[in-house]
Design a protein around this motif. Structure first.
Motif, PDB file in Angstrom:
ATOM      1  N   GLY A  51      41.294 -76.892  18.050  1.00  0.00           N
ATOM      2  CA  GLY A  51      42.025 -75.887  17.352  1.00  0.00           C
ATOM      3  C   GLY A  51      42.093 -75.698  15.943  1.00  0.00           C
ATOM      4  N   LYS A  52      41.316 -76.198  15.315  1.00  0.00           N
ATOM      5  CA  LYS A  52      41.449 -76.161  13.753  1.00  0.00           C
ATOM      6  C   LYS A  52      40.666 -74.829  13.346  1.00  0.00           C
ATOM      7  N   GLU A  53      41.116 -74.242  12.203  1.00  0.00           N
ATOM      8  CA  GLU A  53      40.574 -72.992  11.385  1.00  0.00           C
ATOM      9  C   GLU A  53      39.114 -73.586  11.092  1.00  0.00           C
ATOM     10  N   CYS A  54      38.516 -72.920  11.697  1.00  0.00           N
ATOM     11  CA  CYS A  54      36.746 -73.260  11.368  1.00  0.00           C
ATOM     12  C   CYS A  54      35.908 -72.201  10.808  1.00  0.00           C
ATOM     13  N   CYS A  55      36.235 -70.888  10.643  1.00  0.00           N
ATOM     14  CA  CYS A  55      35.472 -69.926  10.125  1.00  0.00           C
ATOM     15  C   CYS A  55      34.692 -70.252   9.152  1.00  0.00           C
ATOM     16  N   PRO A  56      35.113 -70.826   7.770  1.00  0.00           N
ATOM     17  CA  PRO A  56      34.261 -70.970   6.871  1.00  0.00           C
ATOM     18  C   PRO A  56      33.254 -72.012   7.088  1.00  0.00           C
ATOM     19  N   ALA A  57      33.426 -72.943   7.709  1.00  0.00           N
ATOM     20  CA  ALA A  57      32.812 -74.188   8.063  1.00  0.00           C
ATOM     21  C   ALA A  57      31.424 -73.475   9.000  1.00  0.00           C
ATOM     22  N   TRP A  58      31.933 -72.629  10.011  1.00  0.00           N
ATOM     23  CA  TRP A  58      30.792 -71.962  10.690  1.00  0.00           C
ATOM     24  C   TRP A  58      29.944 -70.982   9.969  1.00  0.00           C
ATOM     25  N   ALA A  59      30.610 -70.487   9.038  1.00  0.00           N
ATOM     26  CA  ALA A  59      29.769 -69.474   8.129  1.00  0.00           C
ATOM     27  C   ALA A  59      28.722 -70.106   7.153  1.00  0.00           C
ATOM     28  N   LEU A  60      29.343 -71.081   6.743  1.00  0.00           N
ATOM     29  CA  LEU A  60      28.495 -72.130   5.933  1.00  0.00           C
ATOM     30  C   LEU A  60      27.312 -72.551   6.835  1.00  0.00           C
ATOM     31  N   LEU A  61      27.603 -73.012   7.888  1.00  0.00           N
ATOM     32  CA  LEU A  61      26.503 -73.608   8.664  1.00  0.00           C
ATOM     33  C   LEU A  61      25.328 -72.377   9.039  1.00  0.00           C
ATOM     34  N   ALA A  62      25.870 -71.112   9.302  1.00  0.00           N
ATOM     35  CA  ALA A  62      25.021 -69.901   9.510  1.00  0.00           C
ATOM     36  C   ALA A  62      24.158 -69.733   8.286  1.00  0.00           C
ATOM     37  N   THR A  63      24.598 -69.949   7.332  1.00  0.00           N
ATOM     38  CA  THR A  63      24.042 -69.671   5.991  1.00  0.00           C
ATOM     39  C   THR A  63      23.035 -70.646   5.843  1.00  0.00           C
ATOM     40  N   THR A  64      23.351 -72.009   5.962  1.00  0.00           N
ATOM     41  CA  THR A  64      22.339 -73.051   5.908  1.00  0.00           C
ATOM     42  C   THR A  64      21.159 -73.016   6.926  1.00  0.00           C
ATOM     43  N   TYR A  65      21.428 -72.618   8.122  1.00  0.00           N
ATOM     44  CA  TYR A  65      20.649 -72.319   9.107  1.00  0.00           C
ATOM     45  C   TYR A  65      19.480 -71.509   8.601  1.00  0.00           C
ATOM     46  N   THR A 117      22.707 -63.813   4.642  1.00  0.00           N
ATOM     47  CA  THR A 117      22.666 -64.308   5.893  1.00  0.00           C
ATOM     48  C   THR A 117      22.829 -63.043   6.816  1.00  0.00           C
ATOM     49  N   LEU A 118      23.882 -62.107   6.856  1.00  0.00           N
ATOM     50  CA  LEU A 118      24.243 -61.059   7.646  1.00  0.00           C
ATOM     51  C   LEU A 118      22.806 -60.292   7.646  1.00  0.00           C
ATOM     52  N   ALA A 119      22.436 -59.745   6.544  1.00  0.00           N
ATOM     53  CA  ALA A 119      21.139 -59.108   6.656  1.00  0.00           C
ATOM     54  C   ALA A 119      19.902 -59.643   7.270  1.00  0.00           C
ATOM     55  N   ALA A 120      19.704 -61.095   7.135  1.00  0.00           N
ATOM     56  CA  ALA A 120      18.609 -61.712   7.727  1.00  0.00           C
ATOM     57  C   ALA A 120      18.847 -61.929   9.268  1.00  0.00           C
ATOM     58  N   CYS A 121      20.203 -62.225   9.763  1.00  0.00           N
ATOM     59  CA  CYS A 121      20.428 -62.278  11.231  1.00  0.00           C
ATOM     60  C   CYS A 121      20.027 -60.799  11.790  1.00  0.00           C
ATOM     61  N   GLU A 156      19.594 -70.084  15.581  1.00  0.00           N
ATOM     62  CA  GLU A 156      20.893 -70.730  15.249  1.00  0.00           C
ATOM     63  C   GLU A 156      21.720 -70.372  14.181  1.00  0.00           C
ATOM     64  N   ALA A 157      20.973 -69.546  13.093  1.00  0.00           N
ATOM     65  CA  ALA A 157      22.011 -68.809  12.498  1.00  0.00           C
ATOM     66  C   ALA A 157      22.856 -67.689  13.103  1.00  0.00           C
ATOM     67  N   VAL A 158      22.304 -66.850  13.981  1.00  0.00           N
ATOM     68  CA  VAL A 158      22.830 -65.861  14.803  1.00  0.00           C
ATOM     69  C   VAL A 158      24.029 -66.480  15.604  1.00  0.00           C
ATOM     70  N   GLU A 159      23.852 -67.822  16.221  1.00  0.00           N
ATOM     71  CA  GLU A 159      24.586 -68.442  17.078  1.00  0.00           C
ATOM     72  C   GLU A 159      25.930 -68.679  16.356  1.00  0.00           C
ATOM     73  N   THR A 160      25.755 -69.492  15.018  1.00  0.00           N
ATOM     74  CA  THR A 160      26.864 -69.818  14.215  1.00  0.00           C
ATOM     75  C   THR A 160      27.534 -68.776  13.513  1.00  0.00           C
ATOM     76  N   LEU A 161      26.964 -67.879  13.236  1.00  0.00           N
ATOM     77  CA  LEU A 161      27.453 -66.628  12.926  1.00  0.00           C
ATOM     78  C   LEU A 161      28.536 -65.941  13.578  1.00  0.00           C
ATOM     79  N   LYS A 162      28.308 -65.770  14.926  1.00  0.00           N
ATOM     80  CA  LYS A 162      29.053 -65.338  16.228  1.00  0.00           C
ATOM     81  C   LYS A 162      30.396 -66.420  16.015  1.00  0.00           C
ATOM     82  N   MET A 163      29.879 -67.705  16.050  1.00  0.00           N
ATOM     83  CA  MET A 163      31.338 -68.688  16.167  1.00  0.00           C
ATOM     84  C   MET A 163      32.274 -68.209  14.773  1.00  0.00           C
ATOM     85  N   ALA A 164      31.630 -68.303  13.564  1.00  0.00           N
ATOM     86  CA  ALA A 164      32.292 -67.917  12.571  1.00  0.00           C
ATOM     87  C   ALA A 164      33.259 -66.691  12.831  1.00  0.00           C
ATOM     88  N   ALA A 165      32.599 -65.552  13.257  1.00  0.00           N
ATOM     89  CA  ALA A 165      33.257 -64.432  13.567  1.00  0.00           C
ATOM     90  C   ALA A 165      34.478 -64.523  14.550  1.00  0.00           C
TER      91      ALA A 165
END
Length: 282
Positions: free
Chosen positions: A181-195, A226-230, A203-212
């Protein structure tokens, strides 16, 4: 000052000391420090020695840095322990003295107590020395005892996982936090960028959706490249449906795309599924 007939006091001496330290004028600073130490009318505090130690650190004089840190520690009292020990942990980490970092940390826990900022400082110090195993143990200790959750602490570890390419560890930890239940939007977004940077676009698309999906408030900003690449990845796959679902998710979470990418427009024209999406041209 004295040679110009100007009287000095603790304030003027401290101003000169901090000025020399701030400008890395270590020769003048060292002479002034010796003068202050031998003057019976002058009393140095822990912060003065700490500032001088920082200056020697910037000059690469690590032995003198360590000597002044020891002097600084001797002047820390019950009122200054928290900030003083936090500063010492950071400074000892900067000179690579892991033993001293752990020694000060034990003093901190025994004499100061449990503070998020203390754990953040210790974690940052260990990560600065690439002690990931030690950092993981500190995070586990913090997780078992914290009363006020601070996402900055796990984020420090997640960022290092990403920087070191330990993406499975990063993903597993973010998932654990998210499921708790923790706020993880920035962490998921960082993962998306790293992927994305590692060309793992699925995996970038998957974690971008998790971030959103985990954005708890409107206004989150995501890495534009990252958005453009996805979207380019989805275009190459011909997956208009998933692109549309991602855009709908952004709209529902009130996350605005700052730039309308050609990739998005092409997908929209191909699938005719862009109606109602609010993008803004930069």
């Amino acid at each position: 000052m004295a040679e110009k007939g100007i009287d000095y006091n603790m304030n003027t001496l401290n101003i000169r000391l901090y000025s020399y330290a701030a400008t890395s004028d270590v020769d003048r600073m060292e002479r002034l420090l010796m003068k202050m130490e031998t003057d019976p009318l002058v009393t140095l505090d822990w912060h003065g020695y700490a500032a001088a130690a920082d200056a020697f650190l910037k000059a690469g004089q690590l032995e003198k840095t360590a000597a002044l840190l020891r002097k600084s520690e001797q002047l820390i009292n019950s009122e200054t322990r928290k900030i003083g020990y936090e500063h010492l942990m950071t400074s000892y980490a900067a000179i690579g003295s892991k033993h001293e970092v752990y020694r000060i940390w034990e003093l901190y826990k025994n004499m100061v107590g449990f503070y998020n900022n203390g754990y953040r400082c210790m974690l940052s110090s260990l990560l600065k020395m690439d002690d990931i195993d030690g950092a993981e143990k500190i995070v586990e200790e913090w997780e078992s005892g914290n009363k006020f959750f601070n996402i900055q602490i796990p984020n420090l570890l997640i960022k290092v996982y990403c920087r070191k390419g330990l993406l499975e560890k990063a993903k597993s930890y973010v998932k654990k936090l998210s499921e708790g239940g923790k706020e993880c939007c920035p962490a998921w977004a960082l993962l998306a960028t790293t992927y994305h940077m590692n060309d793992r676009m699925g995996e970038a698309v998957e974690t971008l959706k998790m971030a959103a999906s985990s954005a708890s408030r409107p206004g989150w900003k995501f890495d534009n490249s990252t958005l453009a690449a996805c979207f380019e990845y989805l275009k190459q796959k011909g997956d208009v449906e998933e692109a549309h679902e991602l855009l709908i998710l952004f709209r529902e979470r009130e996350i605005r795309l700052i730039v309308v990418h050609p990739q998005v427009l092409e997908l929209g024209e191909t699938g005719n599924r862009m109606e109602g999406i609010d993008e803004v041209q930069d």
